[in-house]
Design a protein around this motif. Structure first.
Motif, PDB file in Angstrom:
ATOM      1  N   PHE A 187       0.834  -1.203   0.000  1.00  0.00           N
ATOM      2  CA  PHE A 187       0.000   0.000   0.000  1.00  0.00           C
ATOM      3  C   PHE A 187       0.865   1.249   0.000  1.00  0.00           C
ATOM      4  O   PHE A 187       0.555   2.228  -0.685  1.00  0.00           O
ATOM      5  CB  PHE A 187      -0.914  -0.020   1.228  1.00  0.00           C
ATOM      6  N   LEU A 188       1.946   1.230   0.773  1.00  0.00           N
ATOM      7  CA  LEU A 188       2.854   2.381   0.782  1.00  0.00           C
ATOM      8  C   LEU A 188       3.435   2.613  -0.599  1.00  0.00           C
ATOM      9  O   LEU A 188       3.531   3.757  -1.063  1.00  0.00           O
ATOM     10  CB  LEU A 188       3.982   2.147   1.795  1.00  0.00           C
ATOM     11  N   GLY A 189       3.803   1.534  -1.288  1.00  0.00           N
ATOM     12  CA  GLY A 189       4.296   1.667  -2.660  1.00  0.00           C
ATOM     13  C   GLY A 189       3.251   2.254  -3.587  1.00  0.00           C
ATOM     14  O   GLY A 189       3.569   3.062  -4.474  1.00  0.00           O
ATOM     15  N   PHE A 190       1.981   1.852  -3.397  1.00  0.00           N
ATOM     16  CA  PHE A 190       0.890   2.429  -4.195  1.00  0.00           C
ATOM     17  C   PHE A 190       0.797   3.939  -3.964  1.00  0.00           C
ATOM     18  O   PHE A 190       0.641   4.719  -4.904  1.00  0.00           O
ATOM     19  CB  PHE A 190      -0.456   1.799  -3.804  1.00  0.00           C
ATOM     20  N   GLU A 191       0.889   4.353  -2.690  1.00  0.00           N
ATOM     21  CA  GLU A 191       0.753   5.763  -2.345  1.00  0.00           C
ATOM     22  C   GLU A 191       1.915   6.604  -2.889  1.00  0.00           C
ATOM     23  O   GLU A 191       1.742   7.782  -3.192  1.00  0.00           O
ATOM     24  CB  GLU A 191       0.665   5.921  -0.823  1.00  0.00           C
ATOM     25  N   LEU A 192       3.088   6.005  -3.004  1.00  0.00           N
ATOM     26  CA  LEU A 192       4.254   6.734  -3.503  1.00  0.00           C
ATOM     27  C   LEU A 192       4.358   6.700  -5.022  1.00  0.00           C
ATOM     28  O   LEU A 192       5.228   7.357  -5.597  1.00  0.00           O
ATOM     29  CB  LEU A 192       5.539   6.142  -2.901  1.00  0.00           C
ATOM     30  N   HIS A 193       3.482   5.973  -5.685  1.00  0.00           N
ATOM     31  CA  HIS A 193       3.619   5.723  -7.129  1.00  0.00           C
ATOM     32  C   HIS A 193       3.518   6.992  -7.962  1.00  0.00           C
ATOM     33  O   HIS A 193       4.418   7.318  -8.739  1.00  0.00           O
ATOM     34  CB  HIS A 193       2.559   4.706  -7.568  1.00  0.00           C
ATOM     35  N   ASP A 194       2.428   7.728  -7.792  1.00  0.00           N
ATOM     36  CA  ASP A 194       2.193   8.888  -8.666  1.00  0.00           C
ATOM     37  C   ASP A 194       3.274   9.947  -8.479  1.00  0.00           C
ATOM     38  O   ASP A 194       3.567  10.385  -7.359  1.00  0.00           O
ATOM     39  CB  ASP A 194       0.830   9.504  -8.364  1.00  0.00           C
ATOM     40  N   GLY A 195       3.876  10.350  -9.598  1.00  0.00           N
ATOM     41  CA  GLY A 195       4.873  11.412  -9.567  1.00  0.00           C
ATOM     42  C   GLY A 195       6.269  10.964  -9.196  1.00  0.00           C
ATOM     43  O   GLY A 195       7.176  11.798  -9.118  1.00  0.00           O
ATOM     44  N   HIS A 196       6.462   9.666  -8.971  1.00  0.00           N
ATOM     45  CA  HIS A 196       7.783   9.170  -8.591  1.00  0.00           C
ATOM     46  C   HIS A 196       8.139   7.951  -9.440  1.00  0.00           C
ATOM     47  O   HIS A 196       7.324   7.040  -9.610  1.00  0.00           O
ATOM     48  CB  HIS A 196       7.824   8.773  -7.114  1.00  0.00           C
ATOM     49  N   THR A 250       1.067  14.602  -9.315  1.00  0.00           N
ATOM     50  CA  THR A 250       1.914  15.431  -8.466  1.00  0.00           C
ATOM     51  C   THR A 250       2.639  14.586  -7.421  1.00  0.00           C
ATOM     52  O   THR A 250       3.807  14.790  -7.148  1.00  0.00           O
ATOM     53  CB  THR A 250       1.082  16.515  -7.779  1.00  0.00           C
ATOM     54  N   GLY A 251       1.939  13.635  -6.844  1.00  0.00           N
ATOM     55  CA  GLY A 251       2.562  12.765  -5.867  1.00  0.00           C
ATOM     56  C   GLY A 251       2.936  13.499  -4.581  1.00  0.00           C
ATOM     57  O   GLY A 251       2.750  14.704  -4.447  1.00  0.00           O
ATOM     58  N   LEU A 252       3.478  12.758  -3.642  1.00  0.00           N
ATOM     59  CA  LEU A 252       3.932  13.347  -2.386  1.00  0.00           C
ATOM     60  C   LEU A 252       5.296  13.998  -2.593  1.00  0.00           C
ATOM     61  O   LEU A 252       6.181  13.386  -3.188  1.00  0.00           O
ATOM     62  CB  LEU A 252       4.035  12.277  -1.302  1.00  0.00           C
ATOM     63  N   PRO A 253       5.499  15.227  -2.105  1.00  0.00           N
ATOM     64  CA  PRO A 253       6.835  15.830  -2.169  1.00  0.00           C
ATOM     65  C   PRO A 253       7.851  14.951  -1.439  1.00  0.00           C
ATOM     66  O   PRO A 253       7.487  14.126  -0.602  1.00  0.00           O
ATOM     67  CB  PRO A 253       6.645  17.178  -1.462  1.00  0.00           C
TER      68      PRO A 253
END
Length: 510
Positions: A76-85, A227-230
């Motif tokens: 799940f953490l990988g899913f959350e970091l996916h967009d923009g990275h 945009t993803g998480l900074p």
């Protein structure tokens, strides 16, 4: 100080098991200590220090920490970091975040192994009564947020696999039911982890990542849209997912040596990175933002379409992760009520299980982005208290010749009233942390983007230690006698305070 509780016929296995005989001896040892693990688990003032004869070998902790750092929630953490990275960016973010966490964890583990005490019991000696209650509330509440999140995630996985619906009811039910292994204390959570969960999870994620690289490497390049998480917000999320805060609770069963647990953290960290990047790969290949749909894709991609196998892996891994969350809260509860005359540890476990139900409702169905708020809060509160206690125990004797013996656990009547500098340092660090992460209710303090604050949890840890040292230095000048303002227990003699010696169960047995 607690006694050994009688001679045992079995001893813990070697640091690394070599054959079936070692495993047989290991299980024999766990059966012998099961009764004490259920009854008190060395979590009350009467039986509050784990004897050196009850310490476990390194492979126990490598297995246990792997279940705490590898599972579906880290996908799940990988899913959350996916967009923009990109994949490389996520790998760097994960390594940086886990590395920062491990730096803290080494000191937390060392504090626990040297003293043999839980986080909650340590606060009695170091923070005093008022400070201990404050810290214990943090330790009790913060992990329950993760309990609720992990229970909800497990039910979402079930719904994604089978379309079972009833997500609300099942989430609340399992927010309480997942306390089961904790009824057996440290033996319950550690045996479940090393003999069932860890081997299955490791085999699966290895196959998943190897297949993705060998068959679909062409689809893993580039940076996904969004945009993803900074960067620093993403690192903070990683620290929050890696953070437990109960490192003293677990490693009080380990060898009292600073570098001893490092292989366990490195081993678990490898799988943490692998699972997080594996989650990114699955998000990339599934081409869906729906977690349930991604779980079905993962099942067909890496588990041969066997929904039952995905269900088993997801369920046992989520139970194992919540074992750690519940264990932290139960030990905190034991600090508060475990000393009552007719009270028993299973009663505390059942009460905490009820708290898990409430947390499952709040985190999953009431708070917006509840998972990030829980991650940030836990990455600040409990670790800052641990840093202050480590500074008190290991640095104050060297800096100011102020030593606090930790060879017994004071009762509430024996504990000092309040360690004022410690409480001031903790509150200052927590305020900085929650403001820096925009973790205040209703978005207060959100005018400044969290990313511009840098690695907020790490900064909060540093602030807690520096402010505590500074406050003690001021107290030495302003206050005539330090024992009251630093919250020393009543049985600690004045002559034992003014020394450079670090006094705990490990130092008295060397």
């Amino acid at each position: 100080m607690s006694s050994d509780g009688g001679d045992l016929h079995h001893r813990p296995s070697p640091e690394v098991v070599h054959d079936v005989d070692d495993l047989r001896e290991d299980l024999g040892f766990e059966r012998e200590v099961l009764d004490e693990s259920i009854a008190h688990d060395y979590s009350t003032s009467a039986t509050g220090i784990v004897p050196l004869s009850r310490r476990r070998p390194l492979w126990h902790f490598a297995s246990l920490w792997t279940t705490f750092a590898a599972g579906f929630s880290f996908l799940f953490l990988g899913f959350e970091l996916h967009d923009g990275h990109s994949l490389a960016s996520v790998a760097v973010i994960t390594v940086v975040g886990f590395g920062l966490y491990a730096g803290y964890a080494m000191f937390g583990a060392y504090l626990g192994s040297r003293t043999g005490q839980t986080h909650g019991l340590l606060t009695r000696s170091i923070f005093g009564v008022a400070g201990s209650w404050l810290v214990t509330v943090f330790v009790l509440v913060a992990p329950l947020g993760w309990v609720g999140f992990q229970a909800g995630l497990m039910v979402q996985i079930w719904d994604g696999l089978y379309g079972w619906d009833h997500v609300f009811a099942l989430t609340l039910i399992f927010g309480g039911v997942m306390i089961a292994n904790n009824l057996l204390g440290f033996t319950g959570i550690s045996v479940f982890a090393r003999y069932l969960v860890t081997p299955l999870i490791i085999l699966w994620v290895l196959y998943l990542v190897i297949k993705a690289f060998t068959t679909d490497s062409g689809s893993l390049g580039g940076t996904p849209a969004g945009t993803g998480l900074p960067f620093w917000v993403a690192v903070t999320a990683v620290i929050g997912f890696a953070m437990w805060g109960n490192e003293p609770d677990v490693f009080r069963f380990g060898k009292p040596s600073f570098w001893w647990p490092l292989p366990a953290f490195l081993f678990a960290g490898f799988w943490f990175v692998l699972f997080t990047t594996g989650g990114w790969m699955m998000a990339q290949l599934a081409n869906s933002s729906d977690f349930g749909a991604q779980m079905k894709f993962i099942t067909h991609y890496s588990l041969f379409g066997a929904l039952w196998l995905a269900w088993v892996l997801a369920t046992i891994s989520q139970f194992a992760i919540n074992d750690g969350n519940f264990y932290e809260s139960v030990n905190a509860g034991q600090n508060l009520v475990g000393g009552w005359r007719h009270w028993r540890r299973p009663f505390t476990a059942l009460l905490v299980g009820g708290g898990g139900v409430i947390a499952a409702w709040l985190v999953n169905f009431h708070f917006l982005n509840g998972w990030f708020k829980v991650a940030g809060f836990l990455a600040i509160t409990v670790p800052c208290a641990t840093v202050i206690m480590a500074v008190d125990h290991f640095l104050l004797p060297r800096l100011f010749r102020i030593s606090r013996p930790l060879t017994q656990v004071p009762s509430w009547s024996e504990a000092g009233t309040c360690n004022v500098p410690a409480v001031v340092a903790l509150l200052a660090a927590v305020v900085f942390g929650v403001v820096g992460l925009a973790d205040l209710p209703f978005g207060w303090g959100y005018a400044t983007a969290p990313n511009s604050w840098g690695p907020v949890p790490v900064e909060a840890w540093v602030i807690s230690g520096i402010v505590y040292i500074a406050a003690v230095a001021v107290a030495r000048v302003v206050v005539p006698t330090l024992r009251g303002v630093l919250g020393f227990a009543s049985y600690v003699d004045d002559e034992k305070i003014t020394t450079v010696n670090v006094v705990d169960i490990a130092s008295t047995t060397i």
